[in-house]
Design a protein around this motif. Structure first.
Motif, short mmCIF file in Angstrom:
data_model
loop_
_atom_site.label_atom_id
_atom_site.label_comp_id
_atom_site.label_asym_id
_atom_site.label_seq_id
_atom_site.Cartn_x
_atom_site.Cartn_y
_atom_site.Cartn_z
N THR A 6 -15.29 -4.47 2.06
CA THR A 6 -14.15 -3.64 0.97
C THR A 6 -14.06 -4.19 -0.14
OG1 THR A 6 -12.73 -3.06 2.98
CG2 THR A 6 -11.74 -3.22 1.15
N LYS A 34 -16.85 0.32 1.07
CA LYS A 34 -15.53 0.90 0.92
C LYS A 34 -15.08 0.33 -0.43
CE LYS A 34 -11.12 1.95 2.90
NZ LYS A 34 -10.04 1.71 3.96
N VAL A 36 -11.54 0.43 -2.64
CA VAL A 36 -10.12 0.90 -2.99
C VAL A 36 -9.59 0.21 -4.22
CG1 VAL A 36 -9.84 0.60 -0.34
CG2 VAL A 36 -9.38 -1.49 -1.76
N PHE A 52 -10.29 7.94 -3.86
CA PHE A 52 -10.00 6.58 -3.71
C PHE A 52 -8.75 6.42 -2.99
CE2 PHE A 52 -13.69 6.43 -6.68
CZ PHE A 52 -14.55 5.65 -5.81
N ALA A 53 -8.48 5.34 -2.05
CA ALA A 53 -7.32 5.02 -1.71
C ALA A 53 -6.67 3.99 -2.77
CB ALA A 53 -7.58 4.28 -0.46
N HIS A 55 -3.36 1.48 -4.05
CA HIS A 55 -2.28 0.74 -3.47
C HIS A 55 -1.48 0.37 -4.87
CE1 HIS A 55 -4.20 0.59 0.54
NE2 HIS A 55 -5.18 0.64 -0.14
N VAL A 120 -4.58 -4.96 2.40
CA VAL A 120 -5.83 -4.22 2.27
C VAL A 120 -7.13 -5.27 2.62
CG1 VAL A 120 -7.51 -3.41 0.15
CG2 VAL A 120 -5.08 -3.24 0.00
#
Length: 426
Positions: A6, A34, A36, A52-53, A55, A120
């Motif tokens: 990630t 991945k 984020v 995309f995710a 936050h 995350v």
């Protein structure tokens, strides 16, 4: 190929850094990892729109996204009178106000960022900002600094100071800018160092608000225009990405009622700079008298324009890389995306800077022979016409741009960045 990891991207809340990170993130996912995003709440939808995710990390007192957008719009528009001042004169107003606000974002980020990182659990963090967020250094994973502004954000005694707009060889002006910047910024810098101490971090030298990453630093600045440094940046820690130009949807040039077969211009001062409606109207009036067609990006102010000339087309937004690829010359504010996209596609530019690294990029485009620097208000229609003619017809400039474009396009900035990040993850 490593096992999927990630990678968290934390760009500044501005479209330039945001979209550059999107391009790199897309290339990272193409390698099987991945990606984020950590984001100011007002930019969450930008990243989510690309799949995309994202936050939220509050960088100011929480408020609805539309209010946040209005805050920065008002901040910029309130400084329009300062846009005509020299970079040196802007230290006491725009630059001081910006750094005050930026230090405040670091304080706010420290409230949310540790918890967001804990949720995350990124294996690598990429931050594109001009200030340190201590939680990123303290998370215990490698972190990468992305420098999407001019490369002189990484200082060197032989190159102009960041934001100064000084010529590469104008040592007296460089010294004067550094001295005034340090004098004005000292109280803000002391406040930031007190914050760092409270976070368990060492103080920075006066004038420095961030540091180079010990792991890797990605510079979007193109090598063909980079500065001659006294201390060259070691390639094992600094990677030039040759503009890292992103892919956008195709754009079809609209039909014009006049000058249908004449050269095409693109005019844009970015999402925030479009608030200077008076300047854009003056440029429209000037271009109306010239043998060109022109696309004008007027941002969210389209309703303030009445009938436009037959050789002009207005829009609130254009897919800029797709547009620049098709035009003959560009007039812009010197933002690093516009600066590098023009070079990538071999397009001459007239840069009318107003703030921040626009001043540096305007000076650099002229002193490297890729275009012209022009004051935002102190110009005549005859001067504008002469510079546009030179942009389109000067064979020396055309050859210079062709060589730079060929060099940049022979590299793949987003893919280069992704491979560098992949090596770090290994």
């Amino acid at each position: 190929m490593t096992l999927p990891k990630t990678v968290a991207f934390f760009p500044e809340a501005a479209f330039g850094p945001a979209l550059n990170s999107v391009g790199i993130a897309q290339a990272v996912e193409a390698l099987g990892h991945k990606a984020v995003f950590l984001s100011d709440p007002g930019f969450l939808e930008v990243y989510q729109g690309y799949g995309f995710a994202a936050h939220a990390v509050n960088l100011s007192a929480p408020m609805p996204a539309d209010q946040m957008a209005k805050f920065w719009e008002d901040f910029i528009n309130g400084h329009i009178p300062n846009f005509n001042k020299s970079p040196y004169e802007q230290i006491d107003n725009y630059v001081k106000d910006c750094w005050t606000a930026i230090v405040d974002t670091a304080r706010w980020a420290q409230k949310d960022l540790p918890g967001v990182l804990a949720r995350v659990q990124p294996d690598l963090i990429c931050v594109d900002n001009v200030i340190l967020f201590p939680a990123i250094k303290q998370f215990g994973k490698p972190w990468v600094r992305i420098i999407s502004c001019s490369e002189n954000e990484i200082e060197d005694p032989d190159i102009p100071p960041h934001l100064s707009g000084c010529g590469e060889d104008d040592r007296a002006a460089q010294a004067a800018y550094r001295a005034r910047f340090d004098e004005v910024i000292a109280p803000i810098h002391a406040d930031f160092n007190a914050f760092l101490a409270g976070c368990g971090e060492a103080a920075y030298p006066l004038g420095q608000f961030f540091e180079a990453s010990p792991h890797m630093n990605l510079l979007l600045y193109p090598e063909p225009v980079k500065f001659k440094r006294r201390h060259p940046l070691p390639p094992e820690r600094f990677q030039y990405l040759e503009g890292c130009v992103r892919q956008e949807a195709a754009y079809e040039i609209p039909a014009f009622k006049a000058n249908a077969d004449e050269p095409l211009l693109y005019v844009s001062f970015g999402s925030l700079g479009s608030g200077d409606v008076a300047l854009l109207k003056r440029l429209i009036a000037a271009v109306a008298k010239l043998p060109y067609r022109a696309l004008f990006n007027v941002g969210g102010y389209l309703e303030q324009y009445g009938e436009v000339p037959d050789n002009v087309h207005l829009a609130a937004w254009y897919p800029q890389p797709s547009v620049i690829a098709q035009v003959d010359a560009v007039i812009h504010h010197g933002g690093n995306n516009s600066f590098t996209e023009c070079l990538y596609f071999g397009k001459p530019a007239i840069i009318m800077p107003y703030v921040w690294d626009g001043h540096d990029n305007a000076t650099r485009v002229e002193e490297t022979g890729h275009g012209f620097k022009l004051h935002r208000s102190d110009w005549t229609e005859a001067e504008l016409a002469a510079k546009l003619k030179a942009c389109i017809e000067d064979p020396v400039m055309t050859a210079k741009l062709a060589a730079t474009s060929a060099f940049m396009q022979s590299r793949n900035g987003p893919q280069t960045a992704a491979l560098v990040l992949d090596r770090l993850l290994k």
